[in-house]
Design a protein around this motif. Structure first.
Motif, PDB file in Angstrom:
ATOM      1  N   LEU A 193       6.594 -53.324  12.106  1.00  0.00           N
ATOM      2  CA  LEU A 193       5.240 -53.509  12.194  1.00  0.00           C
ATOM      3  C   LEU A 193       4.676 -53.699  13.559  1.00  0.00           C
ATOM      4  O   LEU A 193       5.121 -54.654  14.198  1.00  0.00           O
ATOM      5  N   LEU A 195       1.930 -54.738  16.118  1.00  0.00           N
ATOM      6  CA  LEU A 195       0.763 -55.666  16.326  1.00  0.00           C
ATOM      7  C   LEU A 195       0.071 -55.602  17.627  1.00  0.00           C
ATOM      8  O   LEU A 195       1.093 -55.736  18.741  1.00  0.00           O
ATOM      9  N   PHE A 206      -6.570 -60.884   8.152  1.00  0.00           N
ATOM     10  CA  PHE A 206      -6.297 -59.486   7.432  1.00  0.00           C
ATOM     11  C   PHE A 206      -4.732 -59.406   7.899  1.00  0.00           C
ATOM     12  O   PHE A 206      -4.011 -58.738   7.038  1.00  0.00           O
ATOM     13  N   HIS A 207      -4.380 -59.788   9.339  1.00  0.00           N
ATOM     14  CA  HIS A 207      -3.283 -59.277   9.794  1.00  0.00           C
ATOM     15  C   HIS A 207      -1.986 -60.359   9.141  1.00  0.00           C
ATOM     16  O   HIS A 207      -0.838 -59.750   8.818  1.00  0.00           O
ATOM     17  N   LYS A 209      -1.971 -61.254   6.049  1.00  0.00           N
ATOM     18  CA  LYS A 209      -1.773 -60.677   4.613  1.00  0.00           C
ATOM     19  C   LYS A 209      -0.911 -59.494   4.862  1.00  0.00           C
ATOM     20  O   LYS A 209      -0.072 -59.209   4.207  1.00  0.00           O
ATOM     21  N   ARG A 210      -1.279 -58.729   6.018  1.00  0.00           N
ATOM     22  CA  ARG A 210      -0.588 -57.414   6.433  1.00  0.00           C
ATOM     23  C   ARG A 210       1.043 -57.845   6.634  1.00  0.00           C
ATOM     24  O   ARG A 210       1.929 -57.242   6.091  1.00  0.00           O
ATOM     25  N   LYS A 213       2.940 -58.682   3.403  1.00  0.00           N
ATOM     26  CA  LYS A 213       3.001 -57.690   2.614  1.00  0.00           C
ATOM     27  C   LYS A 213       4.113 -56.858   3.183  1.00  0.00           C
ATOM     28  O   LYS A 213       5.173 -56.427   2.424  1.00  0.00           O
ATOM     29  N   PHE A 214       4.289 -56.686   4.484  1.00  0.00           N
ATOM     30  CA  PHE A 214       5.332 -55.879   5.195  1.00  0.00           C
ATOM     31  C   PHE A 214       6.627 -56.858   5.165  1.00  0.00           C
ATOM     32  O   PHE A 214       7.626 -55.953   4.694  1.00  0.00           O
ATOM     33  N   PRO A 218       4.492 -60.970  -0.378  1.00  0.00           N
ATOM     34  CA  PRO A 218       2.758 -61.119  -0.271  1.00  0.00           C
ATOM     35  C   PRO A 218       2.309 -62.383  -0.859  1.00  0.00           C
ATOM     36  O   PRO A 218       2.936 -63.032  -1.751  1.00  0.00           O
TER      37      PRO A 218
END
Ligand code: A3P
Length: 302
Positions: A193, A195, A206-207, A209-210, A213-214, A218
């Motif tokens: 991932l 960033l 937002f990140h 959460k991202r 999930k990654f 989550p």
């Protein structure tokens, strides 16, 4: 010489880390699929992404946040650098790593191409962070002059800038470091991932959460509405981390680096306070040349 940089496997490795990098390439074999490696180019917000990744990956374990380990332990101790973990007695270090609570989270500054096969070939995940080179340079120049041994002369901004433009900085060139992880994140998005500090700053929610999930953990609807994400963001914020006693006093590991030196301004765009027009022109051209065609870019409002 410990503080000199050596061109080693095509990157500028600090003398004090060569042995450890060599050893972790060779001996870091027992990688678990649940492991997470937080990789970064130095001075890109490593300490922040370590704190966030640790909090996200462990969000089920540390709720309420009052008992959170980040309140009492420096992120570099919670999320040890692989380079440093292979510096001392090798058997002790391997035993220590194998006893870490899962998910084990490690840090590294090593370029993607030099990571051990075990990391690349297992299902462990890599969270990478880099930063706009303009701010990265300013952060690095301030930092290295602060932490350098008294016996070494301070680097003027001009000297440091010349080196940075030639890619000469710990774990540099910065462009190869970024592109190594960038290309892998495109080829293998479930593995890496990618960033950018600026994006994380702009929309941390937002990140977070991202990242969750990654990592395969989550947040549930209920956690979201209970403000779990907000609490993690607050816990790991620059202001909070900087004010914690455990990040304010004392030195890190076996080194001579003060914990407080990892926190300076924590902003994006500080470069405008340092760059002359000619520096701006020169670095813009280098960024353009080195990253062109890759799809990687950094937004800038001049
Ligand atoms: P500045 O020097 O621009 O302030 P690293 O951890 O890779 O060494 O990066 C250090 C940079 O990240 C420093 O940037 C530091 O202030 C900033 N930083 C540290 N903690 C942070 C946080 N919680 N949020 C945002 N930035 C942070």
């Amino acid at each position: 010489q410990p503080y000199d940089l050596y061109l080693f496997q095509n990157f500028w490795c600090p003398g004090i880390h060569i042995q450890a990098v060599n050893r972790f390439q060779k001996y870091f074999e027992a990688v678990k699929d649940s492991d997470v490696v937080v990789a970064s180019f130095p001075k890109s917000g490593t300490i922040w992404i370590k704190a966030l990744t640790f909090s996200i990956a462990n969000h089920h374990r540390f709720s309420p946040l009052e008992n959170h380990p980040l309140l009492t332990t420096n992120p570099h101790e919670l999320v040890p650098f692989l380079e440093f973990s292979f510096g001392g007695n090798i058997q002790d270090q391997i035993l220590h790593l194998s006893n870490m609570t899962e998910p084990r989270i490690f840090g590294t500054h090593t370029p993607f191409t030099s990571l051990p096969k075990s990391i690349k070939e297992s299902n462990c995940k890599l969270v990478y962070i880099c930063r706009d080179p303009f701010d990265n340079f300013v952060s690095a120049w301030n930092y290295f002059n602060k932490v350098k041994p008294m016996s070494l002369p301070a680097l003027t901004m001009e000297e440091a800038f010349e080196k940075y433009c030639n890619g000469i900085m710990d774990y540099g060139p910065w462009w190869s470091h970024m592109l190594g992880y960038w290309n892998e994140s495109i080829a293998n998005p479930n593995k890496v991932l990618f960033l950018k500090y600026e994006d994380l700053k702009e929309d941390t929610h937002f990140h977070v959460k991202r990242i969750a999930k990654f990592l395969g953990c989550p947040f549930t609807q209920e956690e979201e509405s209970n403000g779990v994400i907000q609490s993690i963001i607050k816990l790991c914020s620059f202001e909070n981390m900087k004010s914690l006693e455990v990040n304010k006093s004392g030195k890190i590991g076996r080194g001579n680096i003060e914990k407080k030196d990892f926190f300076r301004k924590g902003e994006k765009g500080d470069w405008v306070n340092y760059f002359t027009p000619s520096m701006q022109e020169k670095l813009s051209a280098i960024v353009e040349e080195k990253l062109s065609g890759s799809g990687l870019s950094f937004k800038k409002c001049f």
